[in-house]
Scaffold this active site. Structure first.
Site, mmCIF file in Angstrom:
data_model
loop_
_atom_site.group_PDB
_atom_site.id
_atom_site.type_symbol
_atom_site.label_atom_id
_atom_site.label_comp_id
_atom_site.label_asym_id
_atom_site.label_seq_id
_atom_site.Cartn_x
_atom_site.Cartn_y
_atom_site.Cartn_z
ATOM 1 N N GLY A 106 -7.452 3.154 2.367
ATOM 2 C CA GLY A 106 -8.490 2.848 3.344
ATOM 3 C C GLY A 106 -7.915 2.446 4.678
ATOM 4 O O GLY A 106 -8.584 1.790 5.460
ATOM 5 N N CYS A 107 -6.671 2.817 4.946
ATOM 6 C CA CYS A 107 -5.964 2.334 6.126
ATOM 7 C C CYS A 107 -6.666 2.737 7.410
ATOM 8 O O CYS A 107 -7.044 3.874 7.586
ATOM 9 C CB CYS A 107 -4.543 2.865 6.124
ATOM 10 S SG CYS A 107 -3.592 2.325 7.539
ATOM 11 N N GLY A 108 -6.822 1.780 8.314
ATOM 12 C CA GLY A 108 -7.405 2.069 9.604
ATOM 13 C C GLY A 108 -6.470 1.604 10.692
ATOM 14 O O GLY A 108 -5.551 2.300 11.082
ATOM 15 N N CYS B 8 -4.418 -0.915 10.320
ATOM 16 C CA CYS B 8 -3.260 -1.608 9.759
ATOM 17 C C CYS B 8 -1.973 -0.952 10.213
ATOM 18 O O CYS B 8 -1.863 0.255 10.284
ATOM 19 C CB CYS B 8 -3.337 -1.618 8.231
ATOM 20 S SG CYS B 8 -3.428 0.010 7.495
#
Length: 280
Positions: A126-128, A130
């Protein structure tokens, strides 16, 4: 994207890659009761994929180990690490005990930008945001798109038509229930291609990279996704000139803001015969 990418620069598919799904033994619950016998089910494989540019490791993303050449190219372009496909001179996929490395050979100018922008992150599915090291590295000012003439006349029913075709083109999700999808639809609503991944950003990058590899235009159709519309999905589409993004769930406030700044048409809650269009 106007610059062509040379498919012959890609390495052959690595047959040593992990499978996209793995079997697991389960006991199912029916009406509150646990069944005595075990059954076989399928889990989505989640593999560390390192993106390495001219020997410089830029990011490690958790991804489905399939279509990784398209993923790497789409990621590099949609994140602005490469300014054009021509800056990518070759891609190799190498599997090892720790995961998978996708090694990109890029132009010297791109390497200099990478060194300047370099970030290290362990990218969750779900990396945005980061992994960036300061707020000054946020890129929230998209280029203004030039909408194609057909977009103003596109009926909302055409967007929903594309969504209705999506389940039949999601074989991995049919097995696991854990894969996101990004699909390319024509202006008539025909869904031509769907890419799947455990991460929604990865699925989009795979789709974008696949179209770039095939030298296909980005303004003659639109993208549909089985997820919410986060800021970075809109930013990726705007960067590559996609005029419309539609998602099955809600957008965030920043996604709507960036879509309006870019002139990108954004739909959310695309389910059955209903949808919401976020008006500029």
């Amino acid at each position: 994207m106007s610059d062509d990418f040379s498919p012959h620069l890609l390495s052959p598919a690595d047959e040593s890659l992990p499978p996209a799904t793995l079997p697991v033994s389960v006991q199912r619950v029916r009406q509150g009761q646990l069944r005595d016998h075990a059954e076989s089910d399928q889990l989505a494989t989640e593999t560390p994929v390192a993106l390495v540019f001219n020997g410089i490791s830029h990011a490690v993303m958790m991804a489905t180990p399939a279509d990784l050449e398209a993923f790497a190219l789409g990621f590099a372009l949609s994140e602005g690490l490469l300014l054009s496909p021509a800056e990518c001179h070759g891609i190799d996929v190498i599997s090892n005990a720790q995961g998978v490395e996708v090694q990109l050979e890029v132009a010297a100018a791109a390497e200099m930008r990478l060194k300047d922008q370099r970030r290290t992150l362990a990218g969750r599915t779900g990396c945005g945001l980061c992994g960036i090291d300061s707020l000054t590295r946020l890129d929230l000012l998209p280029e203004r798109l030039s909408p194609p003439a057909w977009l103003a006349e596109l009926p909302p029913a055409t967007v929903l038509k594309a969504f209705m075709q999506m389940p039949a083109l999601q074989p991995l999700n049919a097995l696991t229930g854990a894969h996101h999808a990004a699909g390319w639809a024509t202006r008539e609503g025909e869904l031509l291609q769907v890419m799947e991944d455990v991460g929604r950003h990865n699925a989009l990058d795979k789709l974008l990279g696949s179209r770039v590899r095939a030298s296909l235009p980005m303004d003659d159709g639109f993208i549909v996704m089985s997820s919410r519309a986060s800021y970075e999905l809109v930013r990726k589409c705007a960067r590559l000139g996609v005029p419309l993004l539609a998602t099955i769930s809600a957008p965030t406030s920043l996604a709507v803001d960036i879509a309006q700044q870019a002139g990108l048409h954004l739909y959310g809650f695309c389910r059955g015969e209903q949808a919401v269009r976020y008006v500029p």
